[in-house]
Scaffold this active site. Structure first.
Site, PDB file in Angstrom:
ATOM      1  N   SER A 167      46.929  40.528  40.682  1.00  0.00           N
ATOM      2  CA  SER A 167      47.567  40.228  39.404  1.00  0.00           C
ATOM      3  C   SER A 167      46.685  39.407  38.469  1.00  0.00           C
ATOM      4  O   SER A 167      47.017  39.233  37.308  1.00  0.00           O
ATOM      5  CB  SER A 167      48.874  39.467  39.631  1.00  0.00           C
ATOM      6  N   LYS A 193      56.526  36.604  45.396  1.00  0.00           N
ATOM      7  CA  LYS A 193      56.920  35.864  44.213  1.00  0.00           C
ATOM      8  C   LYS A 193      57.803  36.717  43.306  1.00  0.00           C
ATOM      9  O   LYS A 193      58.156  36.305  42.215  1.00  0.00           O
ATOM     10  CB  LYS A 193      55.693  35.378  43.475  1.00  0.00           C
ATOM     11  N   HIS A 213      47.102  30.772  39.698  1.00  0.00           N
ATOM     12  CA  HIS A 213      48.385  30.108  39.907  1.00  0.00           C
ATOM     13  C   HIS A 213      48.243  28.593  39.804  1.00  0.00           C
ATOM     14  O   HIS A 213      47.180  28.040  40.095  1.00  0.00           O
ATOM     15  CB  HIS A 213      48.934  30.450  41.304  1.00  0.00           C
ATOM     16  N   SER A 233      47.823  36.073  48.749  1.00  0.00           N
ATOM     17  CA  SER A 233      47.998  35.339  47.505  1.00  0.00           C
ATOM     18  C   SER A 233      48.372  33.897  47.855  1.00  0.00           C
ATOM     19  O   SER A 233      49.126  33.679  48.817  1.00  0.00           O
ATOM     20  CB  SER A 233      49.116  35.990  46.702  1.00  0.00           C
ATOM     21  N   CYS A 265      42.706  56.601  27.466  1.00  0.00           N
ATOM     22  CA  CYS A 265      42.332  57.991  27.786  1.00  0.00           C
ATOM     23  C   CYS A 265      41.726  58.103  29.182  1.00  0.00           C
ATOM     24  O   CYS A 265      41.382  59.183  29.615  1.00  0.00           O
ATOM     25  CB  CYS A 265      41.410  58.562  26.721  1.00  0.00           C
ATOM     26  N   ILE A 308      43.580  35.632  53.795  1.00  0.00           N
ATOM     27  CA  ILE A 308      43.562  35.101  52.423  1.00  0.00           C
ATOM     28  C   ILE A 308      44.467  35.977  51.553  1.00  0.00           C
ATOM     29  O   ILE A 308      44.015  36.824  50.794  1.00  0.00           O
ATOM     30  CB  ILE A 308      42.121  35.008  51.874  1.00  0.00           C
ATOM     31  N   CYS A 345      32.739  54.019  24.715  1.00  0.00           N
ATOM     32  CA  CYS A 345      34.160  54.109  25.047  1.00  0.00           C
ATOM     33  C   CYS A 345      34.959  53.734  23.817  1.00  0.00           C
ATOM     34  O   CYS A 345      34.886  52.602  23.355  1.00  0.00           O
ATOM     35  CB  CYS A 345      34.472  53.151  26.201  1.00  0.00           C
ATOM     36  N   CYS A 392      38.330  53.888  23.277  1.00  0.00           N
ATOM     37  CA  CYS A 392      39.612  53.193  23.431  1.00  0.00           C
ATOM     38  C   CYS A 392      39.416  51.681  23.552  1.00  0.00           C
ATOM     39  O   CYS A 392      40.206  50.907  23.042  1.00  0.00           O
ATOM     40  CB  CYS A 392      40.341  53.697  24.672  1.00  0.00           C
ATOM     41  N   ARG A 441      47.565  42.762  50.391  1.00  0.00           N
ATOM     42  CA  ARG A 441      47.325  41.352  50.706  1.00  0.00           C
ATOM     43  C   ARG A 441      47.009  41.249  52.202  1.00  0.00           C
ATOM     44  O   ARG A 441      47.790  41.733  53.025  1.00  0.00           O
ATOM     45  CB  ARG A 441      48.560  40.517  50.407  1.00  0.00           C
TER      46      ARG A 441
HETATM   47  C1  FAD Z   1      49.068  43.037  44.557  1.00  0.00           C
HETATM   48  C2  FAD Z   1      48.357  41.734  44.736  1.00  0.00           C
HETATM   49  C3  FAD Z   1      48.454  40.750  43.746  1.00  0.00           C
HETATM   50  C4  FAD Z   1      47.811  39.526  43.906  1.00  0.00           C
HETATM   51  N1  FAD Z   1      47.865  38.623  42.898  1.00  0.00           N
HETATM   52  C5  FAD Z   1      47.188  37.449  43.002  1.00  0.00           C
HETATM   53  C6  FAD Z   1      47.188  36.529  41.917  1.00  0.00           C
HETATM   54  O1  FAD Z   1      47.737  36.801  40.845  1.00  0.00           O
HETATM   55  N2  FAD Z   1      46.564  35.336  42.077  1.00  0.00           N
HETATM   56  C7  FAD Z   1      45.922  35.012  43.244  1.00  0.00           C
HETATM   57  O2  FAD Z   1      45.403  33.926  43.325  1.00  0.00           O
HETATM   58  N3  FAD Z   1      45.863  35.902  44.274  1.00  0.00           N
HETATM   59  C8  FAD Z   1      46.472  37.119  44.161  1.00  0.00           C
HETATM   60  N4  FAD Z   1      46.410  38.019  45.199  1.00  0.00           N
HETATM   61  C9  FAD Z   1      45.645  37.692  46.389  1.00  0.00           C
HETATM   62  C10 FAD Z   1      44.158  37.899  46.210  1.00  0.00           C
HETATM   63  O3  FAD Z   1      43.896  39.160  45.604  1.00  0.00           O
HETATM   64  C11 FAD Z   1      43.478  37.842  47.559  1.00  0.00           C
HETATM   65  O4  FAD Z   1      43.864  36.671  48.191  1.00  0.00           O
HETATM   66  C12 FAD Z   1      41.957  37.823  47.440  1.00  0.00           C
HETATM   67  O5  FAD Z   1      41.490  38.852  46.607  1.00  0.00           O
HETATM   68  C13 FAD Z   1      41.337  37.954  48.814  1.00  0.00           C
HETATM   69  O6  FAD Z   1      39.940  37.979  48.642  1.00  0.00           O
HETATM   70  P1  FAD Z   1      38.965  38.196  49.863  1.00  0.00           P
HETATM   71  O7  FAD Z   1      37.606  37.992  49.332  1.00  0.00           O
HETATM   72  O8  FAD Z   1      39.405  37.326  50.977  1.00  0.00           O
HETATM   73  O9  FAD Z   1      39.204  39.693  50.307  1.00  0.00           O
HETATM   74  P2  FAD Z   1      38.530  41.008  49.740  1.00  0.00           P
HETATM   75  O10 FAD Z   1      38.447  40.995  48.271  1.00  0.00           O
HETATM   76  O11 FAD Z   1      39.198  42.171  50.347  1.00  0.00           O
HETATM   77  O12 FAD Z   1      37.051  40.903  50.261  1.00  0.00           O
HETATM   78  C14 FAD Z   1      36.710  41.206  51.586  1.00  0.00           C
HETATM   79  C15 FAD Z   1      35.443  42.019  51.537  1.00  0.00           C
HETATM   80  O13 FAD Z   1      34.942  42.185  52.846  1.00  0.00           O
HETATM   81  C16 FAD Z   1      34.353  43.451  52.917  1.00  0.00           C
HETATM   82  N5  FAD Z   1      34.223  43.843  54.321  1.00  0.00           N
HETATM   83  C17 FAD Z   1      35.214  44.218  55.185  1.00  0.00           C
HETATM   84  N6  FAD Z   1      34.693  44.541  56.375  1.00  0.00           N
HETATM   85  C18 FAD Z   1      33.359  44.368  56.274  1.00  0.00           C
HETATM   86  C19 FAD Z   1      32.268  44.556  57.171  1.00  0.00           C
HETATM   87  N7  FAD Z   1      32.451  44.994  58.429  1.00  0.00           N
HETATM   88  N8  FAD Z   1      31.013  44.297  56.733  1.00  0.00           N
HETATM   89  C20 FAD Z   1      30.793  43.861  55.457  1.00  0.00           C
HETATM   90  N9  FAD Z   1      31.793  43.678  54.573  1.00  0.00           N
HETATM   91  C21 FAD Z   1      33.055  43.922  54.979  1.00  0.00           C
HETATM   92  C22 FAD Z   1      35.317  44.302  52.134  1.00  0.00           C
HETATM   93  O14 FAD Z   1      34.718  45.528  51.723  1.00  0.00           O
HETATM   94  C23 FAD Z   1      35.677  43.404  50.980  1.00  0.00           C
HETATM   95  O15 FAD Z   1      34.862  43.596  49.859  1.00  0.00           O
HETATM   96  C24 FAD Z   1      47.060  39.267  45.076  1.00  0.00           C
HETATM   97  C25 FAD Z   1      46.943  40.257  46.035  1.00  0.00           C
HETATM   98  C26 FAD Z   1      47.561  41.475  45.882  1.00  0.00           C
HETATM   99  C27 FAD Z   1      47.385  42.535  46.901  1.00  0.00           C
END
Ligand code: FAD
Ligand code: FAD
Lengths: 475, 326
Positions: free
Chosen positions: A46, A251, A50, A338, A436, A336, A401, A403, A312
């Site tokens: 999103s 939420k 927060h 939200s 588009c 990790i 682009c 748009c 998530r």
């Molecule tokens: C619908 C939705 C809405 C949300 N809204 C909010 C919000 O408004 N505010 C907020 O604070 N949080 C929000 N969140 C939560 C937030 O998006 C996540 O907590 C955050 O993006 C997690 O980040 P990350 O880096 O831990 O995971 P990721 O972004 O998934 O990063 C993990 C990375 O590890 C890589 N990886 C996996 N396996 C391997 C491997 N074997 N070797 C190398 N790389 C690998 C993946 O490809 C990926 O790029 C939301 C989540 C969702 C789903």
């Protein structure tokens, strides 16, 4: 030993950790399995920074969210040239009997250190949010909440980390972890690396990575959220991010301002099994529309111009951020969910502290580059600035682009800054993100990528190998 | 800021016809802005025949049809053509800003004709659920890939929508050796010309499934299949009628939407459903001195009709300038 620290995963968590560690005299490796950073959960959320309310007072995620929010407002946005907008949030109720619920959120928030919380009545809402429906009775106002472009947040962190010496390897999935005398031997994307500490920030795959390293100590359950973007024409439908009262698992369905203009409605929250299931559904659309329309009845299905789903990565109720004592040197930043996007900078500081406590020396670099210049985007600047950009660099006047008003110069710049795929260009520039959906600009962008990267057009992908755009080129 | 008599935005058949008609009616100074590197608009990618039967009484391809107008425009010293020029701003008193490589220009126009054409409706606008892999394209984008760039988007395609563009692209894909599995149409009949149904589908053995819709797109990186379901007269899914069609490409051809963002910026009234200007008569808008023609004014099936009506827009602009000058 090749590296002091290897970080697995270049989402917001891994990117923030990499940037934090790049402040110190360390050799840091950032491994990402996808073609580019930010292609995991961090691209499909999103985009809300927060305030920290709606988290249990004693929780890790509550504390880190409040701290992440503070870091964003006080330094990260300005240091990294991010378009953070502190628009504030409202938690609305449909029944006056729920006022004690709002008061509880206020009290819990204040315990966590969230400032400026106040209850507002319908008259206040009529002045500040004229599009709210008649069912809304009162709200809690949370002024420190804001919005950001989540992928540009990741790119900014990664670019700054790389500038400060971090080695980024994309298309490099970590597939094997061996124990060395003082650390680990890693196999990723066909190459081997050795490192002293291994930081697991692998999002949905964090359970697999932890197990691979010898600590099968938790399981990640994906919780799907579908989001629906509205036309830019509806940009001013809301002035705050608008929440209903939260439920046990989420939420609720929100009306979300986004930093690029298009408002968004969503997300749903349903636990699923398949970590690759990013499909949106008829049911999700119906749920999101119903939830949003209860707060703002003027929102209609025909306002929707795009949609996506994100997963998530949940492992129980809270984040798991710890050293695994059974595997010395392994630090997990897992589960990790939200508010992970918000908390990332604070998670990074915490992880650096854990590494220090386990023997990593953190010696500040003398020449750490704290600032990252903000890339120029025509859609963000007034016309007079556009004129100056074009006069300095003619290709800013070559619109690709239509748009979203993105020039050839911005697309080239995105490629120079690391974009290797059409989605990478889209996330950095907004080209193809408008009404588009790339109908007009896709072929032009492909040609620019062909020129800049020397790739054959048959090798240009949407988001990495397997997602090629075209099958053959007629000779 | 320069003063110009008439500024026309869009160098497709509509803009060109308006420019020529305005000149014929005595306008001395016409600036024609076109975003692309060539004049001709969407016609450049319509390499099939079927154009000109009314206007020229002969059958031409799209580029041939366009070329007849391009020659006239190019040989008229009173029309300044500015290519790679993208209009970004229009005010109610006709101040216009446009960008081109190297400059941002600002002009004050005596009259403006908007001939900006259409964009395509997308998968998102009809809310097809599922994953978001590569291989899902608006049909017009696929047409540009194949006809302008020589790129073949896939090997096995399913087409959504049986309007003329969907039909023509089905045949085009088949001619390039792509297996077209089916055309999926939610209505009971095709909006396209009968001759196109016969020549583009029947002659190629491509099945046309009426009263069906795509209920899901499958595939992570690239399309792998679509789920199709039959619908009843109320467009509700008929339980048990679903099946899956393996394919790597989905072309979406579900209509066009006039591009009227400039007109909206100038404060003109726009019908929110059709995105066309609300006005007393064709080619007019609710802002005096600003006219609209071609696909920006209403969605046309035939380029010949675009030419005919857009000539009228040119004369209306000339009459406005004449009146305004007196
Ligand atoms: C619908 C939705 C809405 C949300 N809204 C909010 C919000 O408004 N505010 C907020 O604070 N949080 C929000 N969140 C939560 C937030 O998006 C996540 O907590 C955050 O993006 C997690 O980040 P990350 O880096 O831990 O995971 P990721 O972004 O998934 O990063 C993990 C990375 O590890 C890589 N990886 C996996 N396996 C391997 C491997 N074997 N070797 C190398 N790389 C690998 C993946 O490809 C990926 O790029 C939301 C989540 C969702 C789903
Ligand atoms: C795929 C397809 C197949 C068709 N097949 C047939 C057929 O077989 N027979 C037939 O008779 N008709 C056919 N038509 C219909 C016919 O081609 C169109 O009705 C006609 O081209 C519309 O002309 P136009 O000038 O209004 O728009 P366009 O041809 O779309 O021209 C609009 C021009 O405006 C430019 N422009 C837009 N915005 C700006 C801006 N802000 N600044 C500067 N320039 C701008 C665009 O680049 C474009 O060149 C087809 C149409 C399509 C889309």
């Amino acid at each position: 030993m090749d590296y002091d620290v290897a970080i697995v995963g270049a989402g917001i968590t891994g990117a923030a950790i990499a940037r934090e560690l790049s402040r110190y005299e360390l050799k840091v490796l950032l491994l990402e399995k996808e073609a580019e950073p930010a292609f995991g959960v961090s691209k499909s959320n999103s985009g809300i920074i927060h305030a920290g309310t709606q988290n249990p007072p004693g929780s890790l995620k509550g504390r880190l969210c409040v701290e992440g929010n503070r870091l964003m407002r006080s330094e990260i946005a300005s240091d990294l040239g991010l378009n953070f907008v502190q628009c504030g949030q409202l938690v609305v109720i449909f029944d006056k009997a729920d006022i004690p619920e709002l008061e509880k959120i206020k009290k819990d928030g204040e315990t966590l250190g969230v400032a400026g919380l106040e209850l507002v009545d319908r008259a206040w809402l009529d002045r500040h949010e004229p599009n709210l429906g008649p069912e809304v009775k009162a709200a809690l106002r949370v002024p420190s909440a804001g919005i950001i472009s989540p992928y540009r947040f990741v790119y900014a962190l990664v670019e700054n980390a790389v500038k400060n010496g971090v080695q980024l390897k994309t298309s490099a999935p970590l597939t094997a972890v061996g124990k060395a005398r003082f650390g680990f031997e890693l196999t990723a994307g066909g190459a081997s690396y050795s490192c002293r500490f291994l930081v697991n920030a692998a999002g949905l795959r964090a359970d697999d990575i932890s197990a691979l390293a010898g600590a099968p100590s938790f399981k990640i359950i994906p919780r799907k959220g579908e989001e629906y973007l509205l036309d830019k024409r509806r940009e001013h439908i809301a002035n705050h991010i608008i929440f209903p009262l939260p439920s046990k698992t989420s939420k609720g369905i929100l009306i979300i301002k986004t930093s690029d203009g298009n408002p968004m409605i969503g997300p749903t929250a349903h636990d699923i099994e398949d970590k690759d299931d990013l499909a949106t559904t008829d049911e999700g659309l119906a749920e999101v529309l119903a939830g949003a329309r209860r707060m703002m009845p003027s929102i209609s299905k025909s306002d929707i111009i795009a949609y996506f789903a994100g997963l998530r990565p949940t492992a129980g109720k809270d984040f798991i951020i710890r050293h695994e004592d059974s595997v010395p040197g392994l630090v997990n930043a897992a589960g990790i969910q939200s508010p992970g996007l918000t908390s990332a900078p604070a998670i990074a500081v915490m992880v650096a502290g854990i590494l220090r406590d386990h023997g990593l020396e953190l010696k500040p670099k003398k020449d750490f580059h704290r600032l990252r210049p903000r890339p120029a985007h025509l859609f963000q600047v007034p016309l007079e600035e556009t004129r100056r950009l074009i006069e300095k660099d003619p290709a800013y006047g070559d619109i690709v682009c239509r748009c979203e008003l993105v020039s050839a110069q911005e697309v080239r710049d995105a490629v120079k800054r690391g974009a290797r795929t059409l989605d990478g260009v889209k996330f950095r520039t907004r080209a193809q993100a408008g009404r588009c959906h790339g109908g007009f600009c896709t072929t032009r962008i492909m040609k620019i990528m062909h020129e800049e990267l020397g790739l054959p057009v048959t090798g240009i992908t949407k988001r990495g190998p397997g997602s090629e755009l075209i099958k053959d080129e007629r000779k | 800021m320069k003063d110009r008599q008439l500024v026309i935005v869009g160098g497709g058949p509509a803009g060109m016809a308006a420019a020529l008609a305005a000149r014929a009616a005595g306008v001395e100074d016409v600036l024609l802005l076109e975003r692309d590197q060539h004049l001709g608009g969407i016609l450049n990618q319509c390499i099939h025949p079927g154009f000109g039967l009314h206007h020229f009484k002969e059958e031409l391809t799209g580029p041939e049809y366009a070329d007849r107008f391009v020659r006239q425009v190019r040989s008229d010293a009173g029309i300044e053509v500015s290519l790679r020029s993208f209009a970004i701003k229009l005010t109610p008193d006709r101040h216009m800003s446009y960008l081109r490589p190297g400059a941002m220009e600002e002009v004050r126009a005596g009259a403006v004709v908007l001939a900006t054409g259409c964009r395509e409706r997308t998968r998102e606008m009809i809310h097809i659920p599922g994953s978001r892999p590569s291989g899902v394209y608006p049909a017009g984008l696929a047409q540009k890939m194949v006809n302008i760039e020589g790129w073949i988007p896939g090997r096995e395609a399913v087409i959504v929508g049986s309007g003329d563009i969907g039909l023509i692209m089905s045949r085009r894909m088949a001619l390039e050796g792509v297996k077209v599995k089916a055309v999926i149409e939610i209505q009971k009949t095709s909006r396209g010309l009968v001759r196109n149904v016969v020549q583009c589908l029947e002659d190629f053995g491509i099945p046309l499934l009426f009263q069906h819709r795509i209920s899901l797109i499958r595939g992570r990186d690239r399309v792998e299949a679509v789920d199709v379901v039959k619908v009843d007269d109320e467009l509700k899914d008929i339980p048990g009628s679903g099946f899956s069609l393996p394919c790597d490409t989905v072309l979406v051809s579900v209509g066009l939407i006039p591009e009227n963002e400039l007109l909206e910026m100038a404060g003109a009234e726009i019908d929110p459903k059709s995105n066309t200007p609300v006005a007393k008569d064709i080619n007019l808008t609710s802002v005096p001195g600003i006219f609209a023609c071609g696909n920006a004014c209403q969605v046309y099936d035939l380029a010949d009709s675009v030419t005919r009506d857009s000539e009228l827009a040119g004369s209306l602009a000339a009459a406005y300038l004449g009146g305004a000058g007196k």
